[in-house]
Design a protein around this motif. Structure first.
Motif, PDB file in Angstrom:
ATOM      1  N   LYS A  38       0.854  -1.189   0.000  1.00  0.00           N
ATOM      2  CA  LYS A  38       0.000   0.000   0.000  1.00  0.00           C
ATOM      3  C   LYS A  38       0.885   1.232   0.000  1.00  0.00           C
ATOM      4  O   LYS A  38       1.928   1.247   0.661  1.00  0.00           O
ATOM      5  CB  LYS A  38      -0.867   0.036   1.271  1.00  0.00           C
ATOM      6  CG  LYS A  38      -1.983  -0.983   1.261  1.00  0.00           C
ATOM      7  CD  LYS A  38      -3.209  -0.423   0.590  1.00  0.00           C
ATOM      8  CE  LYS A  38      -4.175  -1.411   0.147  1.00  0.00           C
ATOM      9  NZ  LYS A  38      -5.186  -1.970   0.582  1.00  0.00           N
TER      10      LYS A  38
ATOM     11  N   ASN B 279      -2.569   4.945   0.999  1.00  0.00           N
ATOM     12  CA  ASN B 279      -3.377   3.753   1.205  1.00  0.00           C
ATOM     13  C   ASN B 279      -3.951   3.178  -0.080  1.00  0.00           C
ATOM     14  O   ASN B 279      -4.963   2.506  -0.056  1.00  0.00           O
ATOM     15  CB  ASN B 279      -4.524   4.067   2.162  1.00  0.00           C
ATOM     16  CG  ASN B 279      -4.307   3.326   3.450  1.00  0.00           C
ATOM     17  OD1 ASN B 279      -3.644   2.292   3.449  1.00  0.00           O
ATOM     18  ND2 ASN B 279      -4.828   3.817   4.527  1.00  0.00           N
ATOM     19  N   GLU B 280      -3.297   3.483  -1.203  1.00  0.00           N
ATOM     20  CA  GLU B 280      -3.741   2.876  -2.454  1.00  0.00           C
ATOM     21  C   GLU B 280      -2.778   1.734  -2.789  1.00  0.00           C
ATOM     22  O   GLU B 280      -1.665   1.710  -2.272  1.00  0.00           O
ATOM     23  CB  GLU B 280      -3.739   3.933  -3.568  1.00  0.00           C
ATOM     24  CG  GLU B 280      -4.940   4.866  -3.433  1.00  0.00           C
ATOM     25  CD  GLU B 280      -4.725   6.226  -4.065  1.00  0.00           C
ATOM     26  OE1 GLU B 280      -3.618   6.466  -4.594  1.00  0.00           O
ATOM     27  OE2 GLU B 280      -5.664   7.042  -4.015  1.00  0.00           O
TER      28      GLU B 280
ATOM     29  N   GLN C 160      -4.394   0.440  10.468  1.00  0.00           N
ATOM     30  CA  GLN C 160      -4.107   0.544   9.038  1.00  0.00           C
ATOM     31  C   GLN C 160      -5.325   0.122   8.215  1.00  0.00           C
ATOM     32  O   GLN C 160      -5.734   0.796   7.285  1.00  0.00           O
ATOM     33  CB  GLN C 160      -2.954  -0.424   8.760  1.00  0.00           C
ATOM     34  CG  GLN C 160      -2.126  -0.145   7.549  1.00  0.00           C
ATOM     35  CD  GLN C 160      -0.942  -1.134   7.554  1.00  0.00           C
ATOM     36  OE1 GLN C 160      -0.318  -1.385   8.573  1.00  0.00           O
ATOM     37  NE2 GLN C 160      -0.649  -1.718   6.418  1.00  0.00           N
ATOM     38  N   ARG C 161      -5.903  -1.022   8.615  1.00  0.00           N
ATOM     39  CA  ARG C 161      -7.054  -1.539   7.887  1.00  0.00           C
ATOM     40  C   ARG C 161      -8.259  -0.609   8.032  1.00  0.00           C
ATOM     41  O   ARG C 161      -9.040  -0.440   7.109  1.00  0.00           O
ATOM     42  CB  ARG C 161      -7.425  -2.937   8.400  1.00  0.00           C
ATOM     43  CG  ARG C 161      -6.571  -4.046   7.813  1.00  0.00           C
ATOM     44  CD  ARG C 161      -6.618  -4.053   6.313  1.00  0.00           C
ATOM     45  NE  ARG C 161      -6.330  -5.360   5.753  1.00  0.00           N
ATOM     46  CZ  ARG C 161      -6.187  -5.611   4.463  1.00  0.00           C
ATOM     47  NH1 ARG C 161      -6.280  -4.642   3.596  1.00  0.00           N
ATOM     48  NH2 ARG C 161      -5.949  -6.819   4.017  1.00  0.00           N
TER      49      ARG C 161
ATOM     50  N   GLU D 268      -8.106   2.067   5.624  1.00  0.00           N
ATOM     51  CA  GLU D 268      -8.493   1.589   4.302  1.00  0.00           C
ATOM     52  C   GLU D 268     -10.014   1.505   4.174  1.00  0.00           C
ATOM     53  O   GLU D 268     -10.578   1.824   3.132  1.00  0.00           O
ATOM     54  CB  GLU D 268      -7.919   0.191   4.048  1.00  0.00           C
ATOM     55  CG  GLU D 268      -6.426   0.182   3.842  1.00  0.00           C
ATOM     56  CD  GLU D 268      -5.913  -1.248   3.811  1.00  0.00           C
ATOM     57  OE1 GLU D 268      -6.619  -2.118   3.268  1.00  0.00           O
ATOM     58  OE2 GLU D 268      -4.824  -1.491   4.324  1.00  0.00           O
TER      59      GLU D 268
ATOM     60  N   SER E  19     -12.358   3.067   1.307  1.00  0.00           N
ATOM     61  CA  SER E  19     -13.264   2.238   0.496  1.00  0.00           C
ATOM     62  C   SER E  19     -14.707   2.704   0.627  1.00  0.00           C
ATOM     63  O   SER E  19     -15.459   2.703  -0.346  1.00  0.00           O
ATOM     64  CB  SER E  19     -13.192   0.772   0.919  1.00  0.00           C
ATOM     65  OG  SER E  19     -11.908   0.291   0.681  1.00  0.00           O
TER      66      SER E  19
ATOM     67  N   TYR F 216     -13.153  -6.594   4.151  1.00  0.00           N
ATOM     68  CA  TYR F 216     -13.123  -6.074   5.525  1.00  0.00           C
ATOM     69  C   TYR F 216     -14.018  -6.857   6.464  1.00  0.00           C
ATOM     70  O   TYR F 216     -13.674  -7.115   7.592  1.00  0.00           O
ATOM     71  CB  TYR F 216     -13.460  -4.586   5.545  1.00  0.00           C
ATOM     72  CG  TYR F 216     -12.508  -3.818   4.682  1.00  0.00           C
ATOM     73  CD1 TYR F 216     -11.135  -3.861   4.952  1.00  0.00           C
ATOM     74  CD2 TYR F 216     -12.924  -3.121   3.568  1.00  0.00           C
ATOM     75  CE1 TYR F 216     -10.235  -3.215   4.130  1.00  0.00           C
ATOM     76  CE2 TYR F 216     -12.026  -2.465   2.746  1.00  0.00           C
ATOM     77  CZ  TYR F 216     -10.679  -2.519   3.030  1.00  0.00           C
ATOM     78  OH  TYR F 216      -9.789  -1.896   2.228  1.00  0.00           O
TER      79      TYR F 216
ATOM     80  N   SER G 240      -6.709  11.153   3.642  1.00  0.00           N
ATOM     81  CA  SER G 240      -6.684   9.706   3.848  1.00  0.00           C
ATOM     82  C   SER G 240      -6.864   9.404   5.329  1.00  0.00           C
ATOM     83  O   SER G 240      -7.234   8.328   5.717  1.00  0.00           O
ATOM     84  CB  SER G 240      -5.356   9.128   3.366  1.00  0.00           C
ATOM     85  OG  SER G 240      -4.302   9.760   4.055  1.00  0.00           O
TER      86      SER G 240
END
Length: 675
Positions: free
Chosen positions: A93, A97-98, A201-202, A205, A209, A327, A588
């Motif tokens: 990533k 975060n891409e 971190q997740r 994301e 999303s 997720y 982000s």
């Protein structure tokens, strides 16, 4: 530029696999339809969709008959084994975060971990082995030098991957060695700190999303109201969860966009949801309510109308599964639907709308309330204005963690976890679209949804379980709340009601601070006749940034002990909680820990529990203990009174400062004249 020796590396490694008599497949060959489909559905190493083709792949079984997909990627250059980030994690990533396509393309391990994530995202496999191998030819003797990286990518490490060990060939995959290898994999454990880091971190994301998904649906899919969107997300997620061995998850390909009666996309999704809810053994009336609510959206004519061979419903379902699938599959214990909900309502421009009153608590504030209410594995926690159940999710996590840390028998622990989810949480939510989210949230979290009730907690609730033991009273001993501030007394009516139904325990609420300075006088006086105010915490003004900018306070109570006038209340000014918040749509991450935020939150919990001996980061300017008048009801907020009368201490300090100045001046003069 050296030439790639990838064919030689592939030849060497595949030769090993052949010699171990393993049934491996090369990139064009099929392993099984589920894995093949997942690889072709996932975005490719270049960002498009289409073929993701590992150089070799296998499906191996261990002695417990569990299957492990093994995905192997070869490269042919020196130094192209793996690219890790500063935390020694596979860097797939970018800072934004891409997907980091350059790394995924150029490094063997990064490519293999990318494929493994495709399987986590689109299959039922939760434990995958990703192997990268590269090498180069020695210029002097033509000998091939190779390097191997073996990573375990799973639900337990949120798909980021962990290095298993150092290997010089693939013999750990041999039948006789594989069980020992899996045993080694199973002992890889992440520390709580590492897990928290990965989770954070997740979660970032997820935010990205959700924004993407929401913008997509908002801009491209016409004719869907806000509630429809909420229901579509809920329906799609429930339909794709599946129950191992009982209900197969709905696949995108199962929706045929047919106009045949009984087989429209909406009807297919409704059937899947019914099967799922029946298997979950939800109470009949709750099941009916969920199905009725979702059906209203899923079966409408417009959404099932077929254009260019596809219904709007199939398009939206596909987006949801592609953007969010991973997720909820990897089981993040985050307030997933809370984030979704905030995102859905956040930018629709409701300013005057009643929905604006539903402001969801950020997860770190939810955890603070839960800790202040002293929740542990044996608590019975309730919330009288549940929203998306974020506070109950935080309570459940706290209870499960406490159980994990204190129960050493695996059998006893699993019984306790079931009990916590089924019987130790209760929530009430009146708005049906929000209620739907709360249910979805608790289903995603492993099903604490049984006692979330679509009732008015003020007039319609008698304190009993909503399901199972419906004759028994819920023995609440912890109360958490973020009430709608437009309610009577800013929401103190909920507090009075809930506390009156409890025999013991603690409560922590976050509420508009005018509730403590006059807006809720009468409620407050009545509350103090029966309960003690332990602490009043002034929260940062921008805690609900982008939703509302009201000053909030957290009030902490001890239940069922009258407040005496000499009772010391702990007043804390928590305006600086260590986080910096921004409200940029494209950022982000709108929340940054810039000044020991985690430590500050911990200190506040300790100060409320143990008092000023725990002062460390905070000073006496931000913490004091004082009394309130139980007959007043408007003196609950932090108000440091500055005493201007000098004390003997002040006098001594002034004199000593003066003398020190005198002495230094004399010494300085001496020094100068001695030149």
């Amino acid at each position: 530029m050296a030439q790639s020796i990838e064919p030689n590396i592939a030849d060497l490694a595949n030769g090993w696999l052949k010699s171990y008599k393993l049934d491996y497949k090369l990139e064009q060959e099929s392993l099984n339809s589920e894995i093949d489909k997942a690889l072709s559905d996932y975005f490719t190493k270049n960002g498009g969709t289409g073929a993701n083709r590992p150089d070799a792949k296998l499906l191996l079984q261990d002695k417990n008959l569990d299957y492990y997909p093994i995905l192997i990627e070869y490269k042919g250059y020196k130094g192209k084994l793996e690219k890790l980030d500063a935390n020694k994690q596979v860097e797939n990533k970018t800072a934004k975060n891409e997907p980091h396509f350059k790394n995924i393309n150029s490094f063997a391990v990064n490519g293999a971990v990318h494929y493994a994530n495709a399987l986590l995202h689109h299959t039922s496999y939760t434990d995958i082995i990703a192997i990268g191998m590269t090498g180069y030819k020695d210029e002097n003797n033509g000998k091939i030098h190779h390097q191997i990286g073996v990573y375990y990518v799973s639900k337990s490490n949120f798909g980021v991957g962990q290095k298993v060990g150092d290997f010089s060939d693939f013999s750990f995959l041999k039948k006789e060695n594989f069980d020992a290898f899996i045993k080694q994999v199973k002992t890889l454990s992440l520390s709580q700190e590492e897990l928290d880091q990965l989770k954070e971190q997740r979660e970032k994301e997820i935010d990205i999303s959700l924004v993407k998904l929401n913008n997509d649906i908002y801009q491209k899919e016409k004719g869907l109201g806000e509630n429809d969107r909420v229901y579509l997300v809920a329906a799609s997620i429930i339909a794709t969860l599946g129950i191992p061995g009982k209900v197969t998850p709905l696949e995108k390909s199962d929706l045929k966009s047919s106009i045949e009666e009984g087989n429209t996309d909406g009807e297919i999704i409704v059937r899947k949801i019914k099967a799922f809810l029946s298997e979950k053994k939800l109470p009949e009336e709750k099941k009916e309510l969920i199905i009725r609510t979702l059906q209203n959206t899923l079966l409408t004519e417009n959404i099932n109308k077929v254009e260019n061979g596809e219904s709007q419903l199939k398009r939206v379902f596909t987006k949801i599964v592609d953007d969010l699938g991973i997720y909820y599959k990897i089981g993040l214990t985050t307030d997933f639907t809370g984030k979704l909900f905030n995102e859905m309502y956040g930018w629709l421009g409701f300013t005057q709308d009643k929905l604006n009153d539903v402001v969801l608590t950020p997860s770190y504030v939810a955890t603070l309330l839960v800790k202040l209410a002293r929740v542990n594995k044996d608590s019975f926690v309730w919330d009288f204005a549940t929203g998306s159940a974020g506070l109950l999710v935080a309570a459940m996590n706290e209870m499960l963690n406490d159980a994990k840390n204190t129960i050493t028998s695996p059998e006893e622990l699993s019984q306790k976890e079931i009990h916590i989810k089924a019987e130790q949480l209760l929530g009430l939510e009146l708005l049906s679209s929000v209620y739907m989210l709360a249910i979805l949230n608790m289903i995603l979290m492993g099903d604490g949804s049984s006692n979330i009730l679509n009732k008015d907690s003020l007039s319609d609730f008698d304190g009993k379980y909503g399901f199972g033991k419906t004759d028994a009273t819920f023995p609440a001993d912890a109360f958490v709340l973020n009430p709608p501030y437009s309610a009577s007394g800013n929401g103190m009516n909920f507090v009075e009601r809930a506390l009156s139904m409890m025999n013991k325990g603690y409560a922590a609420i976050i509420i508009q601070n005018s509730a403590g300075s006059g807006k809720a006088k009468e409620y407050n006086k009545r509350i103090l006749e029966k309960h003690t105010l332990i602490a009043s915490i002034k929260m940062p003004i921008d805690i609900f940034i982008g939703k509302s900018s009201v000053q909030t306070n957290v009030y902490v109570f001890k239940v069922n002990e009258k407040h005496h006038k000499d009772e010391m209340v702990k007043f804390i000014d928590f305006s600086n909680d260590g986080y910096t918040r921004t409200n940029r749509k494209k950022a982000s991450n709108n929340l940054k820990d810039t000044d020991k935020a985690k430590e500050r939150y911990e200190e506040v919990v300790n100060l409320v529990r143990f008092g000023k001996s725990k002062l460390n980061i905070f000073t006496c300017k931000e913490y004091y203990e004082g009394v309130i008048d139980p007959q007043n009801g408007a003196d609950w907020n932090f108000n440091p009174t500055i005493d201007t009368k000098p004390t003997l201490e002040d006098f001594k300090k002034t004199v000593s400062d003066y003398l020190a100045w005198e002495v230094s001046t004399i010494l300085k003069q001496r020094g100068d004249s001695g030149k």
